[in-house]
Design a protein around this motif. Structure first.
Motif, short mmCIF file in Angstrom:
data_model
loop_
_atom_site.label_atom_id
_atom_site.label_comp_id
_atom_site.label_asym_id
_atom_site.label_seq_id
_atom_site.Cartn_x
_atom_site.Cartn_y
_atom_site.Cartn_z
N LEU A 187 0.70 4.12 1.57
CA LEU A 187 0.90 4.64 2.93
C LEU A 187 1.66 5.96 2.94
O LEU A 187 2.63 6.13 3.67
N LEU A 188 1.19 6.91 2.13
CA LEU A 188 1.75 8.25 2.23
C LEU A 188 1.35 8.84 3.58
O LEU A 188 0.24 8.60 4.06
N PHE A 189 2.25 9.62 4.18
CA PHE A 189 1.91 10.26 5.44
C PHE A 189 0.74 11.21 5.19
O PHE A 189 0.87 12.17 4.42
N PRO A 190 -0.41 10.96 5.82
CA PRO A 190 -1.62 11.67 5.39
C PRO A 190 -1.60 13.16 5.73
O PRO A 190 -2.37 13.91 5.15
N HIS A 191 -0.75 13.57 6.65
CA HIS A 191 -0.75 14.98 7.04
C HIS A 191 0.27 15.78 6.25
O HIS A 191 0.40 16.98 6.45
N LEU A 192 1.03 15.13 5.38
CA LEU A 192 2.05 15.82 4.60
C LEU A 192 1.67 15.84 3.13
O LEU A 192 1.14 14.86 2.59
N ARG A 205 9.29 8.50 -3.10
CA ARG A 205 9.75 8.60 -1.72
C ARG A 205 10.73 7.47 -1.41
O ARG A 205 11.79 7.69 -0.80
N GLU A 252 0.86 -1.18 0.00
CA GLU A 252 0.00 0.00 0.00
C GLU A 252 0.89 1.23 0.00
O GLU A 252 1.96 1.21 0.62
#
Ligand code: ATP
Ligand code: ATP
Ligand code: MG
Ligand code: MG
Lengths: 243, 260, 384, 260, 384
Positions: C95-100, C158, C93
């Protein structure tokens, strides 16, 4: 040492004269509120170097705090029970009784339920609240009721007399036993009825200088004022009896 | 997406919380209010309350967030025990909290004696107020943040680690921001609890004007003052509530904007 | 395991992993040479993602070790933390950091990874990375404002930007569109080559293996069943999964007079060149895990032929040259990219590929009985 | 995965919460303890406390979960306001809570008058205890569950809807189980708070043996009776704490097993 | 839009959707006939998932309507809740309910969906569904104990089990292994046919479109740029994305004397049959959205040829028959499944496919200059 302290500071010395400005901390039972506020002002007036701060609370709370090292200079309790252990531990100097208090039946202004005697308190439909027997006013109430032969199951045993006053003033309860001084202090909110035999049950108020006091002389000055005729007059004006 | 059936109990719940406060409003002596609220008897305790509650909240954050992390990342059994320990102060009637603090830090107390020798006396000082407030408010912060940490999970922390980020970096840049809402909720809860703290403070810190008389103690004093009606107590309560609502709404709106 | 031992001397990464989770058991030995790219293939649930987790230090094996460049990363009682392994992992998945934002996600890797850039240059480089994966202009979008494929590309950027010594990529091309996929594949290829990064790539697309990998390994039920160059593995499928991947029919059976007998008794004659190899005496290409076969047991052999080599008739072909003729029922008819695919009954099923016109001419329907034939010269065979 | 630096503040935090309780233990008159704890003076309030706190917690769940759902699924602005309203009772010193409840439900209160006409009197009854406890405990449940709902998000609820599930079904089978940990945390918090409630109860419900004297009131009464020695109050507190710890650990372990 | 209007009378589902989100704008009209299966293709971020969300009622368009069987589901001021639409959606992520076992996830759909089964029969049927997607025995696993592909299969089973009137599938085959994919594709096909369910399938794999769909629609930057049968759309790609999907070279340019002139000036002669169609007078196959072209502007035309049709030389071919000859530089050389693929410079780039042997013979390297040729008869052309 504590026993000496009270002796060294004498009333005939010019009270507080020459002493630097100091804050005097008086721990007093909640029922003394009006009277001690006046006495504090009186002392400050007599000796502008003094700044008297009175902390009011239940006697057991105050006693516990003093035992734990609270920065009190004078302790005025509503009963001997809370003063005694402090004296035993030499945490306070010798205690002197300085006032007495008697009970009244408190009812709503105008006495709508026509409560005149202790027996009226057990009338069906009358909601009565008392102080818990563990607190001074409760102990006195129990003793008064026992002497009158009235077996009463109150709707609530309140933790202090203020709660009893609040319940009656707010209409939650119809009647309760409070101090005469409470009736005097709340003329608009409650009305007092003096029950038969009330004078036979008197609560006694002891006062003492705290052993650790950093302002022993000032403390003694306050005690002396309380015991002085002027002080006694103030107490009487608030409904207290002489010791 | 809200089941319609829920609106009824939700309204009752809200009414239970809000109506008593509305009831208070009816008891207010409005004409006398402005003078009273501007008197030093009102403003000094309010100031002390705001300062001490803020310091306590800060302490809660400094001590509570790490504690929450440790609990959230512990084995289930250890976490369960720690969580129970943290929750116990909630159960304590406020008075008992005061007794407990006195028995630890008061004269004759285990730590109190040691501190006394070092010339430090904590009870009956402003520090005592802060400690009492922190003691009662800390559990809220810990429980709220721990829950948020657990729900957020460790998936993103693991990703950050595989990118080479050390634990401190992950904590600061990933973990904390991710539990933002939970952290804010916990902060709000503990600030509110600290602001309203009365019992432990009354016994442990005493009730000295300017030093330990916070707003709740001022309200208590006003309430107990013979000859004074409950008016003053109610007025002071109103002031406390008003300040709290303003702060909560401000924080709440900021929080909403963070989330949206 | 032979393959492992053979390579241990030059191995950058070497792992020996055992793990049991519920009913699933994993037992894998694998190695990776410096700069080598290994494609890890296998059916769903065969344990590919689990292997990557174990290598990256996100999971602990029951027993076993992982070493990187001689240093032990995982061993009994020892587990080097993921952030200290220099092994990167792009999970299944994104899984990008959702707040960034997309940019901040990539910049994070540039700051904490190998490059250790400061905030400003990380931002600049991150934008370059986004450009490379075709997302110029989307840098400020939060992950929630990116499509699935866009998220996957950010996650890939990333992972590459972190610059680890070994990169583990779990289906990195999933969710990418047909136009973008070749470019991204090329990007991965170039980036790995340029930086000399070793990599393991998990994929279900044989194109990825062909384009990106030096070597493939096939995982099945938690064990490696095949390993070698892509061409070698696809040419001699060891099991139906590899056959499906290679797009060929596979018949595993027993050898008999230079032919392969299927479990249902059909005999498949094979091209002369391979017929000799079926005799037990000749050693076959050694498959990992096979060890030395017990000489007494009938050696399992396999025949392989392409669906396009299968000829479909409605009547038994008498005059035809193919030696392999059998009848079967049509199980399904599906359009395919190479024509129409007929799945026919038998053990194993055989797939035939023919033109739509032929299907119409023959009047084929699901359920029809047909005759199938395949020339022996179109059938290759080998010992397993 | 825990940054090492966090262990120090975490330990201090835990110590702050646990050491005062340990301090209490030193004040216990151990030889006299068993007799005291088995006396009706201890057991009756304990029983009443457990019953009323359980009922209050149930009420909190029934009213609070719907309220939490409504807040969590509201627009940010509305949610911020509702959340602030729900948090206010936390700020109230307990005494003020009591005054507020009296001014609403007391004899002279707005609703109290109406109830009186219907022949219902709430103050001085066990019902009053439950109401006071619910009033102070409800915010905890709401805040905890709301946070969990918000973190859980609505992704799974949306999936359930596309499968054809109605809102009620989604709520019961998807939403509630998903916020399980948050729900449990909220339940624990509100039960603990209800169990420890003293101030509002004392004023609103009074202190009548067997009817409204809960454990905290019994402790306070004992404290007033024994004064400086505080023996009996400490002993009762200990009993309350012990019961609370047992319940919390039991729930905590169950919770852990649910999560694992 | 013409296509929409044409089909409106028989449409089961009809949608007209406008939406703006940040820099992304969607404006789509589409219809679906009863029982029809539409493949929705398009690059990453073109808005496919957004369209499905809008149809399922999970998002609200800025303006527009959705109707199903005549009933209005979405309209200004009206939004029928997802659960009341009878439109199922399998999203791009599996999103299995994490607290429910695989079996319970499927059983949930059977209980709340069309079937409305009771708990006991839902469990039995759920196990049957798990069996059908090849997960027999994993029914008790929680989603966390399933691999990515296993989760995807459970999610698919759950979506099919709900039995909606219209099923929206967002990349249902992603994460499936090569051996399983054909079976699952067949399962979807049979299930949709059996139940007469209409469906929209989003996919990046042309095989899915070919096998499953009656019709394809191509989305690009939020607009439908092509629509028709799969064969027709692939035969005449309207843009580079479709060309990539079809695996062909696409040259979009202007018509000149029956040839197509590329943007960089190269001229591509086309097969005689198509040359006539390039003249402005002849009407071309009408692409959706094209409307009536302004007659004054030079009509854009397109030439299409397969990579395998491109011949690579190291010197200019003089004697050769192809009329289309040009020189270019080799941009990249990648192995592919059909041989080696050469990407060569130019606008547009041209891909040539040749055998590994040829690459070696010609000594080709990245950067080499080569000559390319393609026979005019291998180049088809059409007006856009
Ligand atoms: N807790 C568990 N209990 C039982 N089985 C488990 C557990 N966790 C994982 N598994 C099983 O482990 C196997 C390996 O999973 P893994 O994710 O490694 O597969 P994969 O090869 O990556 O598959 P995919 O191609 O679908 O991604 C799966 O069959 C899964 O069902
Ligand atoms: N809040 C937003 N702000 C700006 N752009 C957005 C926002 N939300 C979505 N988008 C854009 O909307 C577009 C459509 O996304 P969508 O998920 O529908 O694409 P898709 O066709 O499904 O792509 P994929 O093949 O990658 O799944 C994307 O380009 C995305 O960047
Ligand atoms: Mg996997
Ligand atoms: Mg999408």
């Amino acid at each position: 040492a504590p026993s000496n302290t009270s002796n060294t500071s004498n009333t005939d010395e010019p009270t507080g004269q020459g002493l630097a400005s100091q804050t005097l901390s008086v721990y007093a039972a909640a029922s003394l509120t009006g009277a001690f506020d006046e006495l504090a002002t009186l002392l400050e007036h007599e000796n502008p170097a003094f700044d008297v701060q009175v902390t009011y609370d239940g006697s057991s709370t105050l006693a516990t705090q003093i035992a734990a090292g609270a920065p009190a200079d004078v302790f005025a309790s509503a009963d001997q029970k809370n003063m005694q252990p402090l004296g035993d531990e030499a945490l306070v100097g010798p205690a002197t009784l300085f006032a007495g208090n008697t009970l009244r039946i408190a009812v709503a202004p105008g006495n709508p339920l026509k409560i005149e005697t202790l027996k009226d308190l057990v009338r069906p439909g009358v909601i009565t609240v008392l102080c818990a027997v563990q607190v001074p006013c409760g102990a006195a109430s129990a003793s008064l009721l026992a002497k009158a032969g009235v077996a009463l199951s109150p709707a609530s045993e309140e933790q202090n007399v203020t709660a009893v006053v609040t319940k009656i003033a707010g209409g939650e309860a119809d009647a309760g036993l409070v101090y005469a001084t409470d009736v005097a202090a709340n003329p608009d909110r409650i009305q007092g009825v003096t029950p038969a035999g009330a004078d036979a049950v008197v609560g006694h108020y002891p006062i003492a200088v705290v052993a650790d006091s950093a302002h022993a002389e000032a403390a003694q000055a306050f005690v002396d004022l309380v015991l002085s005729p002027a002080g006694q007059a103030v107490l009487a004006a608030h409904g207290f009896l002489a010791p | 997406m809200i089941p319609r059936l829920l609106y009824l109990p939700a309204s009752i719940g809200l009414a239970l919380l809000v109506l008593p406060l509305a009831g208070l409003l009816l008891k207010v002596d409005w004409p006398a209010l402005p003078a009273l609220l501007l008197s030093p008897e009102a403003l000094q305790p309010l100031g002390l309350s705001l300062v001490t509650a803020s310091v306590s909240t800060l302490l809660c954050l400094l001590l509570g967030v790490p504690l929450a992390v440790v609990i959230a990342r512990s084995q289930p059994r250890a976490a369960g025990l720690l969580r129970a320990l943290v929750t116990v102060p909630l159960v304590l009637p406020p008075l008992v909290g005061g007794i407990a603090l006195l028995s630890l830090l008061g004269r004759g107390g285990v730590l109190g004696n040691t501190l006394e020798l070092a010339g430090l006396r904590i009870p009956f000082t402003t520090a005592a107020v802060v400690i009492a407030q922190t003691f009662v408010a800390l559990p809220f912060l810990v429980i709220a943040v721990e829950g948020a940490l657990r729900t957020a999970g460790i998936r993103y922390e693991r990703v950050a680690a595989t990118l080479g980020a050390g634990r401190g970096t992950v904590f600061a840049l990933i973990t904390l921001p991710l539990v933002g809402p939970g952290l804010l909720a916990g902060t709000v809860l503990s600030f509110a609890r600290a602001l309203g703290e009365f019992g432990a403070t009354a016994l442990f810190a005493g009730n000295h004007v300017g030093v330990t008389r916070t707003m709740p103690l001022a309200i208590y004093t006003a309430f107990n003052g013979s000859g004074v009606t409950t008016d003053q107590a109610v007025a002071l309560s109103l002031l406390l509530i008003a300040v709290a609502v303003i702060i909560l709404v401000l924080v709440g709106t900021r929080r909403a904007s963070v989330l949206s | 395991m032979t393959a492992t031992l053979r390579q241990d001397v030059t191995a950058l990464l070497a792992a020996n992993l055992q793990l049991t989770r519920g009913g699933f058991t994993l037992d894998v030995q694998l190695t990776l040479a410096p700069g080598e790219v290994l494609a890890l293939l296998g059916p769903n649930g065969s344990g590919k993602s689990t292997v990557l987790d174990l290598l990256a230090g996100l999971a602990t094996p029951d027993t076993g070790t992982v070493t990187l460049g001689g240093a032990t990363l995982t061993a009994p009682g020892r587990l080097v933390a993921p952030e200290n392994r220099a092994i990167g992992l792009l999970g299944q998945e994104p899984l990008l950091f959702p707040h960034l934002s997309a940019r901040a996600n990539v910049a994070f890797a540039l700051r904490v990874g190998e490059a250790q850039l400061n905030a400003a240059s990380a931002r600049v480089q991150a934008d370059r990375w986004l450009d490379r994966v075709g997302l110029a202009g989307l840098g400020s979008n939060l992950p929630g404002a990116l499509s699935g494929g866009q998220q996957q590309r950010v996650a890939l950027a990333r992972a590459l930007a972190a610059g680890p010594r070994v990169l583990l990529l779990d289906e990195p091309m999933a969710a990418l569109d047909a136009e973008t996929a070749p470019f991204i594949r090329q990007l991965i290829r170039e980036q790995l080559a340029e930086t000399g990064t070793s990599a393991i790539i998990v994929t279900h697309d044989i194109v990825d293996a062909v384009v990106l990998a030096d070597r493939v390994a096939v995982l099945h039920h938690g064990a490696l069943i095949d390993e070698g160059t892509t061409a070698a593995v696809l040419a001699a499928p060891q099991n139906p999964f590899v056959a499906a991947l290679a797009g060929v029919n596979l018949v595993v059976g027993t050898a008999q007079d230079g032919a392969v007998v299927a479990p249902d008794g059909r005999t498949f004659w094979v091209r002369p060149a391979d017929a000799a190899a079926l005799s037990p005496a000749t050693p076959a290409r050694e498959a990992p895990g096979s060890g030395t076969p017990a000489p007494a047991a009938p050696a399992p052999v396999a025949a392989v032929f392409r669906p396009a080599s299968v000829v479909v008739h409605t009547e038994r072909p008498h005059h035809a040259s193919p030696r392999n003729v059998w009848s079967a029922r049509v199980r399904s008819i599906e359009p395919g990219t190479g024509g129409v695919r007929l799945r026919t009954s038998g053990d194993p099923e055989v797939i035939a590929e023919l033109t739509p016109a032929a299907v119409a001419d023959l009047g084929l329907q699901v359920g029809s009985t047909v005759w199938l034939s395949v020339k022996a010269t179109d059938v290759s065979a080998y010992r397993r």
